[in-house]
Design a protein around this motif. Structure first.
Motif, PDB file in Angstrom:
ATOM      1  N   UNK A 332      36.704  24.153   2.791  1.00 27.64           N
ATOM      2  CA  UNK A 332      36.486  22.899   3.515  1.00 27.64           C
ATOM      3  C   UNK A 332      36.701  21.693   2.618  1.00 27.64           C
ATOM      4  N   UNK A 333      36.803  20.528   3.257  1.00 24.65           N
ATOM      5  CA  UNK A 333      36.935  19.286   2.491  1.00 24.65           C
ATOM      6  C   UNK A 333      36.330  18.143   3.306  1.00 24.65           C
ATOM      7  N   UNK A 334      35.403  17.407   2.685  1.00 25.48           N
ATOM      8  CA  UNK A 334      34.804  16.244   3.332  1.00 25.48           C
ATOM      9  C   UNK A 334      35.731  15.060   3.114  1.00 25.48           C
ATOM     10  N   UNK A 335      36.203  14.481   4.212  1.00 21.33           N
ATOM     11  CA  UNK A 335      36.950  13.229   4.092  1.00 21.33           C
ATOM     12  C   UNK A 335      35.982  12.112   4.445  1.00 21.33           C
ATOM     13  N   UNK A 336      35.583  11.360   3.418  1.00 14.84           N
ATOM     14  CA  UNK A 336      34.651  10.245   3.589  1.00 14.84           C
ATOM     15  C   UNK A 336      35.434   8.960   3.311  1.00 14.84           C
ATOM     16  N   UNK A 337      35.425   8.036   4.271  1.00 11.16           N
ATOM     17  CA  UNK A 337      36.255   6.826   4.173  1.00 11.16           C
ATOM     18  C   UNK A 337      35.537   5.599   3.656  1.00 11.16           C
ATOM     19  N   UNK A 338      34.410   5.775   2.957  1.00 10.28           N
ATOM     20  CA  UNK A 338      33.728   4.621   2.355  1.00 10.28           C
ATOM     21  C   UNK A 338      33.003   3.747   3.365  1.00 10.28           C
ATOM     22  N   UNK A 339      32.511   4.379   4.467  1.00  5.19           N
ATOM     23  CA  UNK A 339      31.882   3.598   5.545  1.00  5.19           C
ATOM     24  C   UNK A 339      30.545   2.968   5.149  1.00  5.19           C
ATOM     25  N   UNK A 340      29.908   3.519   4.104  1.00  3.78           N
ATOM     26  CA  UNK A 340      28.614   2.960   3.690  1.00  3.78           C
ATOM     27  C   UNK A 340      28.756   2.001   2.508  1.00  3.78           C
ATOM     28  N   UNK A 341      29.989   1.743   2.103  1.00  2.55           N
ATOM     29  CA  UNK A 341      30.172   0.843   0.950  1.00  2.55           C
ATOM     30  C   UNK A 341      29.941  -0.599   1.403  1.00  2.55           C
ATOM     31  N   UNK A 342      29.269  -1.372   0.540  1.00  2.50           N
ATOM     32  CA  UNK A 342      28.885  -2.710   1.018  1.00  2.50           C
ATOM     33  C   UNK A 342      28.874  -3.767  -0.065  1.00  2.50           C
ATOM     34  N   UNK A 343      29.928  -3.782  -0.871  1.00  5.37           N
ATOM     35  CA  UNK A 343      30.067  -4.911  -1.802  1.00  5.37           C
ATOM     36  C   UNK A 343      29.363  -4.754  -3.129  1.00  5.37           C
ATOM     37  N   UNK A 344      29.139  -3.492  -3.584  1.00  3.98           N
ATOM     38  CA  UNK A 344      28.564  -3.319  -4.926  1.00  3.98           C
ATOM     39  C   UNK A 344      29.586  -3.747  -5.977  1.00  3.98           C
ATOM     40  N   UNK A 345      29.066  -4.207  -7.094  1.00  6.27           N
ATOM     41  CA  UNK A 345      29.922  -4.629  -8.190  1.00  6.27           C
ATOM     42  C   UNK A 345      30.262  -3.406  -9.044  1.00  6.27           C
ATOM     43  N   UNK A 346      31.542  -3.147  -9.293  1.00  4.24           N
ATOM     44  CA  UNK A 346      31.925  -1.987 -10.103  1.00  4.24           C
ATOM     45  C   UNK A 346      32.702  -2.383 -11.343  1.00  4.24           C
ATOM     46  N   UNK A 347      33.465  -1.435 -11.898  1.00  2.00           N
ATOM     47  CA  UNK A 347      34.211  -1.664 -13.146  1.00  2.00           C
ATOM     48  C   UNK A 347      35.158  -2.851 -13.057  1.00  2.00           C
ATOM     49  N   UNK A 348      35.891  -2.910 -11.918  1.00  2.00           N
ATOM     50  CA  UNK A 348      36.916  -3.951 -11.785  1.00  2.00           C
ATOM     51  C   UNK A 348      36.726  -4.711 -10.491  1.00  2.00           C
ATOM     52  N   UNK A 349      35.627  -5.406 -10.368  1.00  2.00           N
ATOM     53  CA  UNK A 349      35.432  -6.218  -9.164  1.00  2.00           C
ATOM     54  C   UNK A 349      34.499  -5.573  -8.170  1.00  2.00           C
ATOM     55  N   UNK A 350      34.602  -6.078  -6.925  1.00  2.00           N
ATOM     56  CA  UNK A 350      33.651  -5.697  -5.886  1.00  2.00           C
ATOM     57  C   UNK A 350      34.184  -4.530  -5.079  1.00  2.00           C
ATOM     58  N   UNK A 351      33.306  -3.587  -4.800  1.00  2.00           N
ATOM     59  CA  UNK A 351      33.696  -2.419  -4.012  1.00  2.00           C
ATOM     60  C   UNK A 351      33.337  -2.669  -2.549  1.00  2.00           C
ATOM     61  N   UNK A 352      34.321  -3.175  -1.822  1.00  2.00           N
ATOM     62  CA  UNK A 352      34.032  -3.588  -0.442  1.00  2.00           C
ATOM     63  C   UNK A 352      34.019  -2.412   0.539  1.00  2.00           C
ATOM     64  N   UNK A 353      33.587  -2.745   1.773  1.00  2.00           N
ATOM     65  CA  UNK A 353      33.560  -1.789   2.886  1.00  2.00           C
ATOM     66  C   UNK A 353      34.878  -1.023   2.957  1.00  2.00           C
ATOM     67  N   UNK A 354      34.802   0.288   2.981  1.00  2.00           N
ATOM     68  CA  UNK A 354      35.994   1.152   3.004  1.00  2.00           C
ATOM     69  C   UNK A 354      36.951   0.838   1.849  1.00  2.00           C
ATOM     70  N   UNK A 355      36.354   0.571   0.686  1.00  2.00           N
ATOM     71  CA  UNK A 355      37.138   0.239  -0.502  1.00  2.00           C
ATOM     72  C   UNK A 355      37.533   1.467  -1.306  1.00  2.00           C
ATOM     73  N   UNK A 356      37.268   2.659  -0.754  1.00  2.00           N
ATOM     74  CA  UNK A 356      37.638   3.905  -1.434  1.00  2.00           C
ATOM     75  C   UNK A 356      37.579   5.041  -0.423  1.00  2.00           C
ATOM     76  N   UNK A 357      38.218   6.147  -0.779  1.00  2.00           N
ATOM     77  CA  UNK A 357      38.082   7.361   0.033  1.00  2.00           C
ATOM     78  C   UNK A 357      37.676   8.504  -0.896  1.00  2.00           C
ATOM     79  N   UNK A 358      37.001   9.501  -0.333  1.00  2.00           N
ATOM     80  CA  UNK A 358      36.622  10.694  -1.096  1.00  2.00           C
ATOM     81  C   UNK A 358      37.191  11.909  -0.391  1.00  2.00           C
ATOM     82  N   UNK A 359      37.726  12.840  -1.146  1.00  2.00           N
ATOM     83  CA  UNK A 359      38.158  14.123  -0.602  1.00  2.00           C
ATOM     84  C   UNK A 359      37.383  15.176  -1.395  1.00  2.00           C
ATOM     85  N   UNK A 360      36.221  15.557  -0.841  1.00  2.00           N
ATOM     86  CA  UNK A 360      35.278  16.417  -1.551  1.00  2.00           C
ATOM     87  C   UNK A 360      35.496  17.855  -1.104  1.00  2.00           C
TER      88      UNK A 360
END
Ligand code: BGC
Length: 397
Positions: A332-360
């Motif tokens: 199996x593989x979880x496709x998570x589209x960053x729906x809970x992301x909400x503007x945290x500050x990361x390495x290179x700027x702000x991690x906005x809503x749906x600012x990343x995807x995960x394939x777990x």
């Protein structure tokens, strides 16, 4: 005569060595030009000072950052705090080094955000277990609940928040070990876990896991890298084009626990069998998209569970030209589209809503309570094994 337990261990050790030879033996040659390119492409990141920001002592154990480099300009860093991938720098179509994973540049920031799973090894059970409860052979186990009434990603003290021992490291690999004590976060058995991260010269990060328990238990390990192929902190991932080899996915209830059945992807926004932009159908009036707040679902991989990693997904960003392929042994593989992301500050700027995807890559969520799902039981004397490869390349449209 060899008893069953030792036979199993021996059989699995042989499998382990064969696996390492077969996967890790890939492409070692490179030209002088490629070596020069490699050192240039990593310019801009001061790895020594970033490494220093991870060197500390937590609960008597030393933390560090391991900088893995291959001969084609890819740099991956791993910290033994949570066995996390911290950086994954690959050249984009213009040759610019692009860090395609989210995270932080210091240990302190990870400690300050204990429920940020960026790049972490997740366990003992990836994703959710309903009500944090399950039974094995009539014995009830209660886990720590950290997601409403459910347990998520091994609980608050899961493997993402422990310091792993460093078994060995080379210029392109690191092997980590952690023994999770019997009862930790509610799980039965002392569980010995090893993970190897190996960066090969084919632009692939190979992750190989092994676990053994002294009590019958459940195990489901994954890596929770958050990817943005345009570089972390560079906007949403809606234009990334995704393809997944899955005819079915597992629909969920409002707490994101699987309902138990497999649903066909045909005619739904979950059909990624042909490459499709992630954002193309995100606003479709689909009940499961609404329940998940977007994509946050387990895909039933067509190939099922396999002995060696097979290709299951491809993601491409037209903007950067970077393409990533995912290979795994998992069903199996979880496709998570960053729906809970909400503007945290990361390495290179702000991690906005749906600012990343995960394939777990994983076994299915809540399997200990879902008899029709592939089993996640680990018997005493058996060796649990899993392998996943994230492989990068440039693609012209
Ligand atoms: C889960 C999401 C969760 C995320 C946290 C994913 O694996 O499915 O629901 O919010 O992990 O990072």
């Amino acid at each position: 005569m060899i008893n069953d337990k030792y036979f199993l261990v021996l059989r699995n050790s042989i499998k382990h060595v064969l696996f390492l030879l077969c996967v890790f033996g890939l492409g070692w040659s490179c030209t002088k030009q490629e070596e020069q390119q490699s050192s240039q492409q990593t310019e801009g990141n001061d790895w020594n000072s970033i490494k220093t920001a991870f060197q500390d002592t937590l609960n008597g154990k030393e933390t560090d950052l391991f900088v893995l480099k291959n001969k084609k300009g890819v740099v991956v860093t791993i910290t033994n705090y949570g066995a996390r991938i911290v950086h994954m720098v690959v050249p984009d179509k213009t040759g610019k080094p692009t860090d395609v994973v989210l995270g932080y540049n210091s240990l302190k920031e990870y400690l300050d955000s204990p429920s940020a799973y960026y790049g972490a090894l997740i366990g003992r059970y990836a994703n959710r277990i309903a009500k944090g409860a399950f039974e094995i052979d009539g014995i009830a186990y209660q886990l720590a609940k950290n997601n409403g009434n459910n347990s998520l990603h091994g609980g608050p003290g899961g493997l993402h928040n422990v310091v792993w021992d460093v078994v060995s490291s080379t210029s392109n690999s690191v092997e980590l070990l952690y023994t999770s004590p019997d009862g930790e976060e509610g799980y039965p058995g002392n569980l010995d876990i090893t993970v190897i991260y190996n960066l090969n010269d084919e632009h692939g990060l190979e992750i190989y896991y092994q676990a053994m328990s002294d009590k019958k238990t459940v195990v489901n390990l994954t890596n929770h890298a958050y990817f943005n192929l345009n570089g972390d902190g560079s906007g949403d991932i809606n234009t990334h084009v995704l393809q997944i080899d899955a005819d079915e996915y597992t629909p969920v209830d409002s707490t994101l626990i699987p309902l138990g059945e497999h649903e066909k992807v045909d005619g739904t926004p979950f059909d990624f069998r042909a490459p499709t932009a992630i954002g193309q159908r995100i606003e479709d009036p689909d009940a499961q998209l609404q329940t998940g707040g977007g994509y946050d679902h387990n895909f039933v991989l067509k190939k099922g569970q396999t002995d060696s990693p097979e290709k299951v997904a491809t993601v491409f960003s037209p903007k950067s030209g970077i393409q990533m392929e995912v290979y795994t042994t998992e069903p199996g593989m979880q496709f998570y589209g960053g729906n809970f992301m909400n503007g945290l500050q990361g390495k290179n700027g702000t991690y906005e809503y749906r600012g990343a995807f995960c394939l777990e890559t994983q076994h299915f969520p809540d399997s200990p309570n879902q008899p029709s799902f592939p089993s996640t039981i680990l018997e005493v004397g058996d060796v649990w094994e899993s392998a996943t490869i994230y492989k990068f390349m440039l693609k012209t449209e």
